[in-house]
Design a protein around this motif. Structure first.
Motif, PDB file in Angstrom:
ATOM      1  N   HIS A   1     -22.690  12.681   4.461  1.00 12.20           N
ATOM      2  CA  HIS A   1     -22.060  12.769   3.144  1.00 12.20           C
ATOM      3  C   HIS A   1     -23.066  13.270   2.094  1.00 12.20           C
ATOM      4  CE1 HIS A   1     -19.255  11.245  -0.065  1.00 12.20           C
ATOM      5  NE2 HIS A   1     -20.390  11.217  -0.735  1.00 12.20           N
ATOM      6  N   GLU A   2     -24.229  12.650   2.064  1.00 10.25           N
ATOM      7  CA  GLU A   2     -25.221  13.041   1.051  1.00 10.25           C
ATOM      8  C   GLU A   2     -25.730  14.461   1.290  1.00 10.25           C
ATOM      9  OE1 GLU A   2     -25.474  11.325  -1.601  1.00 10.25           O
ATOM     10  OE2 GLU A   2     -24.263   9.730  -0.731  1.00 10.25           O
TER      11      GLU A   2
ATOM     12  N   HIS B   1     -23.536  16.959  -0.318  1.00 12.77           N
ATOM     13  CA  HIS B   1     -23.843  17.140  -1.747  1.00 12.77           C
ATOM     14  C   HIS B   1     -25.042  18.085  -1.924  1.00 12.77           C
ATOM     15  CE1 HIS B   1     -21.129  14.357  -3.727  1.00 12.77           C
ATOM     16  NE2 HIS B   1     -21.501  13.340  -2.966  1.00 12.77           N
TER      17      HIS B   1
ATOM     18  N   HIS C   1     -16.931  15.371  -5.634  1.00 20.36           N
ATOM     19  CA  HIS C   1     -15.921  15.055  -4.621  1.00 20.36           C
ATOM     20  C   HIS C   1     -14.580  15.710  -4.911  1.00 20.36           C
ATOM     21  CE1 HIS C   1     -18.345  11.089  -4.256  1.00 20.36           C
ATOM     22  NE2 HIS C   1     -18.828  11.988  -3.436  1.00 20.36           N
TER      23      HIS C   1
ATOM     24  N   TRP D   1     -15.956  20.927  -2.107  1.00 17.59           N
ATOM     25  CA  TRP D   1     -16.114  19.678  -1.340  1.00 17.59           C
ATOM     26  C   TRP D   1     -14.983  19.544  -0.323  1.00 17.59           C
ATOM     27  CZ3 TRP D   1     -19.785  15.856  -0.981  1.00 17.59           C
ATOM     28  CH2 TRP D   1     -19.403  14.710  -0.266  1.00 17.59           C
TER      29      TRP D   1
ATOM     30  N   ALA E   1     -13.218  11.650  -0.883  1.00 17.57           N
ATOM     31  CA  ALA E   1     -14.382  11.368  -1.727  1.00 17.57           C
ATOM     32  C   ALA E   1     -15.430  10.552  -0.976  1.00 17.57           C
ATOM     33  CB  ALA E   1     -13.948  10.626  -2.991  1.00 17.57           C
TER      34      ALA E   1
HETATM   35 ZN   LIG Z   1     -20.741  11.450  -2.806  1.00 23.10          ZN
END
Ligand SMILES: [Zn+2]
Length: 197
Positions: A95-96, A99, A111, A116, A175
């Motif tokens: 997830h990170e 980003h 998100h 995304w 998200a």
């Molecule tokens: Zn996040």
């Protein structure tokens, strides 16, 4: 005797992973190894990044990405996730890293961005082992309902409300991709000890 190297920062600091092992032991090593495992998903990311493990703000947050740190983007992981298990840490890292990848490729990192959504869907077969189909904004639709204040001065008889659309992946799941999309009883992996202080 020349002792200057004893105090030389660069002599000690051969890799972020080594630094993380000195600070957080097995948890630090696992975080960096997880980064390495998922790197092929994100072309263009550096071989290593600074990864900080600590108590994240608000407690609820499992990870954070600071894309504008002057040296490189950095990832912060909540120390609490290591007790949950290796798979959970892997999921937070994926997830990170998304980003970071969005930031480094000049895309919107949030998100709720189109970028995304597209990346989460594209990467789901590799990460989750199944297709994911989600469209931004598709989880809610507008309906016209009677206005409870109808009859009061200036109030129209009906108003428009957003309601959830059934059988559509909700935004909150996207998200928190990918961990929110694991089956509820998926094995979380073995816990890893992680010192908080
Ligand atoms: Zn996040």
């Amino acid at each position: 005797m020349d002792t200057s190297s004893l105090y030389s920062y660069t002599d000690y600091m051969t890799s972020y992973r080594e630094a993380a092992v000195a600070l957080w032991g097995e948890a630090g090593a696992f975080a960096h190894d997880a980064y390495g495992r998922w790197l092929a998903l994100y072309p263009g990311l550096p071989e290593q990044l600074p990864i900080v493990i600590g108590i994240t703000a608000y407690g609820k947050c499992w990870g954070l990405t600071r894309p504008t740190w002057e040296h490189d983007p950095r990832i912060t992981l909540s120390s609490s996730i290591f007790a949950k298990g290796t798979r959970v840490v892997d999921d937070v890292m994926v997830h990170e890293m998304l980003h970071v990848w969005l930031a480094m490729t000049g895309q919107e990192i949030h998100h709720n961005s189109q970028a995304w959504y597209e990346a989460a869907c594209r990467l789901s077969p590799a990460v989750l082992g199944h297709e994911l189909s989600a469209r931004r904004g598709a989880d809610r639709r507008s309906v016209r309902v009677p206005n409870p204040r109808d009859g009061e001065p200036g109030q129209p008889p009906t108003i428009v409300r957003k309601v959830p659309v059934p059988d559509v992946v909700p935004h909150r799941a996207i998200a928190t991709w990918p961990y929110s999309l694991r089956p509820p009883h998926a094995p979380p992996g073995d816990p890893i000890p992680c010192p908080t202080y």
